[in-house]
Design a protein around this motif. Sequence first.
Motif, short mmCIF file in Angstrom:
data_model
loop_
_atom_site.label_atom_id
_atom_site.label_comp_id
_atom_site.label_asym_id
_atom_site.label_seq_id
_atom_site.Cartn_x
_atom_site.Cartn_y
_atom_site.Cartn_z
N GLN A 10 0.84 -1.19 0.00
CA GLN A 10 0.00 0.00 0.00
C GLN A 10 0.88 1.24 0.00
N VAL A 11 0.47 2.22 -0.76
CA VAL A 11 1.20 3.49 -0.83
C VAL A 11 0.51 4.50 0.08
N GLU A 12 1.30 5.12 0.95
CA GLU A 12 0.74 6.12 1.84
C GLU A 12 0.30 7.35 1.04
N ASP A 13 -0.88 7.84 1.37
CA ASP A 13 -1.41 9.01 0.66
C ASP A 13 -1.12 10.31 1.40
N GLU A 14 -0.32 10.23 2.45
CA GLU A 14 0.03 11.43 3.22
C GLU A 14 1.55 11.52 3.34
N MET A 15 2.07 12.70 3.07
CA MET A 15 3.51 12.91 3.16
C MET A 15 3.87 13.35 4.58
N LYS A 16 4.68 12.52 5.26
CA LYS A 16 5.06 12.82 6.63
C LYS A 16 6.39 13.56 6.64
N LEU A 17 6.39 14.75 7.21
CA LEU A 17 7.59 15.58 7.27
C LEU A 17 8.21 15.51 8.66
N ASP A 18 9.53 15.45 8.69
CA ASP A 18 10.26 15.46 9.96
C ASP A 18 10.46 16.91 10.38
N THR A 19 9.78 17.31 11.41
CA THR A 19 9.84 18.70 11.87
C THR A 19 10.82 18.91 13.02
N ASP A 20 11.57 17.87 13.38
CA ASP A 20 12.44 17.95 14.56
C ASP A 20 13.92 18.13 14.21
N LEU A 21 14.24 18.42 12.96
CA LEU A 21 15.65 18.58 12.58
C LEU A 21 16.22 19.86 13.18
N LYS A 22 17.40 19.76 13.79
CA LYS A 22 18.09 20.90 14.39
C LYS A 22 19.47 21.05 13.75
N LEU A 23 19.85 22.28 13.47
CA LEU A 23 21.10 22.54 12.76
C LEU A 23 22.30 21.99 13.53
N GLY A 24 22.38 22.26 14.82
CA GLY A 24 23.52 21.80 15.62
C GLY A 24 23.65 20.29 15.61
N ASN A 25 22.52 19.59 15.75
CA ASN A 25 22.55 18.13 15.73
C ASN A 25 22.98 17.60 14.37
N LEU A 26 22.50 18.24 13.31
CA LEU A 26 22.85 17.79 11.96
C LEU A 26 24.35 17.93 11.69
N ILE A 27 24.93 19.04 12.13
CA ILE A 27 26.36 19.25 11.93
C ILE A 27 27.17 18.22 12.73
N GLU A 28 26.74 17.95 13.95
CA GLU A 28 27.44 16.97 14.78
C GLU A 28 27.37 15.58 14.17
N ILE A 29 26.19 15.21 13.68
CA ILE A 29 26.02 13.89 13.06
C ILE A 29 26.83 13.80 11.78
N ALA A 30 26.85 14.88 10.99
CA ALA A 30 27.61 14.88 9.74
C ALA A 30 29.10 14.68 10.01
N ASP A 31 29.62 15.29 11.07
CA ASP A 31 31.04 15.12 11.41
C ASP A 31 31.37 13.67 11.72
N ARG A 32 30.38 12.93 12.24
CA ARG A 32 30.62 11.53 12.62
C ARG A 32 30.31 10.55 11.50
N GLN A 33 29.31 10.87 10.66
CA GLN A 33 28.79 9.85 9.76
C GLN A 33 28.89 10.18 8.28
N ASN A 34 29.21 11.41 7.90
CA ASN A 34 29.25 11.73 6.48
C ASN A 34 30.28 10.84 5.77
#
Length: 214
Positions: A10-34
Amino acid sequence: MTRDLSLDFQVEDEMKLDTDLKLGNLIEIADRQNPQIQLAIINNRVAELNLKAVKAERYPKIGLNSGYNWNESHSSLGFSTENKNRGLTYGVSASLNIFNGFLQNRNERIAKFQIKGSELQIQQQKQDIQAQVRTLFQTYITNMELAHVERKNEELAKENLNITMDKFRIGTITTLEVRTAQLNYINVMTRSYTAQYDAKVSEIRLKELTGETY
């Protein structure tokens, strides 16, 4: 997608957006996992191991060897008709490179330069990735805000369409006004879906850059 054609899904008919992304967390994760940063870190480790291997050429080299001999011969003439020899042999060897035309010093300098270069590459990759994360995050925020506004507009257009249909049923407006309200609702829905899609694309690109799954 290499999916089995008989597999039911089944294909979901609703697009779920992640509203919890934070810039500081993204940069920290990128340094570890990019992946690009991780590759630069691996290259640095390889360069460090290479320097250790080059320096090892200065130390004495010890060699061990061993063997087992077995010999048997037969003769029909003479005093001894059968001869057998058995024995274990072993030995130790040592060598030291006294002088190789300053090649050792040159190889060590090259290995150290490679380490320095790999360290600079790590910092460069981190700066590049962080800059990309910051740019994509601003795009993500803009698209999320736009998607929120368009959803509100969609709700208002839906409410306006319902009111218009109620007026049409009691005969206070024309079919042209109904058609106008319907087209307006369709246009608002299109903008809303487009805004949600753009926001989702921004979210996915951010997670790809940081090495996260989505």
